[in-house]
Design a protein around this motif. Structure first.
Motif, short mmCIF file in Angstrom:
data_model
loop_
_atom_site.label_atom_id
_atom_site.label_comp_id
_atom_site.label_asym_id
_atom_site.label_seq_id
_atom_site.Cartn_x
_atom_site.Cartn_y
_atom_site.Cartn_z
N GLU A 1 -37.33 -0.31 -30.80
CA GLU A 1 -37.80 0.08 -29.48
C GLU A 1 -39.32 0.33 -29.49
OE1 GLU A 1 -36.97 3.52 -26.16
OE2 GLU A 1 -35.29 2.88 -27.41
N ILE A 2 -39.82 0.93 -30.56
CA ILE A 2 -41.27 1.14 -30.67
C ILE A 2 -41.99 -0.21 -30.69
CG2 ILE A 2 -43.13 1.98 -32.16
CD1 ILE A 2 -41.10 4.17 -33.13
N LEU A 3 -41.49 -1.12 -31.51
CA LEU A 3 -42.11 -2.44 -31.60
C LEU A 3 -42.06 -3.16 -30.25
CD1 LEU A 3 -40.83 -3.46 -35.13
CD2 LEU A 3 -43.18 -2.89 -34.50
N ALA A 4 -40.95 -3.02 -29.53
CA ALA A 4 -40.84 -3.62 -28.20
C ALA A 4 -41.86 -3.00 -27.25
CB ALA A 4 -39.42 -3.46 -27.65
N ALA A 5 -42.07 -1.68 -27.38
CA ALA A 5 -43.05 -1.00 -26.52
C ALA A 5 -44.46 -1.52 -26.77
CB ALA A 5 -42.99 0.52 -26.76
N PHE A 6 -44.77 -1.83 -28.02
CA PHE A 6 -46.09 -2.38 -28.33
C PHE A 6 -46.29 -3.74 -27.68
CE2 PHE A 6 -46.26 0.64 -31.96
CZ PHE A 6 -47.51 1.15 -31.72
N ASN A 7 -45.20 -4.42 -27.36
CA ASN A 7 -45.30 -5.76 -26.77
C ASN A 7 -45.15 -5.78 -25.26
OD1 ASN A 7 -45.76 -7.53 -29.08
ND2 ASN A 7 -43.84 -6.68 -29.82
N LEU A 8 -45.10 -4.60 -24.64
CA LEU A 8 -45.10 -4.55 -23.18
C LEU A 8 -46.50 -4.93 -22.69
CD1 LEU A 8 -43.13 -1.23 -22.57
CD2 LEU A 8 -42.32 -3.58 -22.19
N PRO A 9 -46.60 -5.68 -21.59
CA PRO A 9 -47.92 -6.14 -21.12
C PRO A 9 -48.97 -5.04 -21.00
CG PRO A 9 -46.18 -7.23 -19.91
CD PRO A 9 -45.52 -6.20 -20.77
N ASP A 10 -48.62 -3.90 -20.42
CA ASP A 10 -49.60 -2.82 -20.27
C ASP A 10 -50.09 -2.32 -21.62
OD1 ASP A 10 -49.46 -2.95 -17.54
OD2 ASP A 10 -48.21 -1.15 -17.30
N ASN A 11 -49.17 -2.20 -22.57
CA ASN A 11 -49.56 -1.71 -23.89
C ASN A 11 -50.36 -2.75 -24.68
OD1 ASN A 11 -48.44 0.78 -23.41
ND2 ASN A 11 -46.48 0.26 -24.32
#
Length: 120
Positions: free
Chosen positions: A21-31
């Protein structure tokens, strides 16, 4: 806020879910945009990387781990990292995911350019 996870509740499977989930969060457009801007501003300067990129990456990680009962501060990050390190010794997938996570915090090492010969 949920109570801090106890060691017995922090299983390899839970660690894997949180790391993913952390890795997915890093790949969110805003992040991605936040990290790219911080990296651009830091350039190849290690100190600037620590001042600009590290806090953004840390905040992204905190936003995820707080949902799993960790404090939303540096203490929570340390607790999470220690628990993951303990688990990664016996779980290759957790070790791999944690290594991937670290790439967001540690800048790529660019060898210095050789000095230019100014005589000529």
């Amino acid at each position: 806020m949920a109570a801090v996870l106890e060691d017995k509740e922090f299983t390899a499977e839970k660690a894997k879910v949180i790391l993913e989930e952390i890795l997915a969060a890093f790949n969110l457009p805003d992040n991605i945009n936040r990290l790219d801007e911080a990296r651009d501003n830091a350039g190849n300067d290690m100190l600037k990387h620590m001042q600009l990129v590290f806090p953004v990456a840390t905040q992204i990680e905190i936003e995820v781990i707080q949902n799993y009962g960790f404090p939303s501060n540096g203490e929570g990050l340390i607790q999470f990292a220690q628990m993951v390190r303990t688990l990664e010794q016996n779980h290759q997938e957790i070790e791999r995911l944690n290594a991937e996570l670290r790439t967001y915090f540690i800048p790529p090492m660019v060898p210095p350019s050789p000095p230019q010969n100014s005589s000529g």
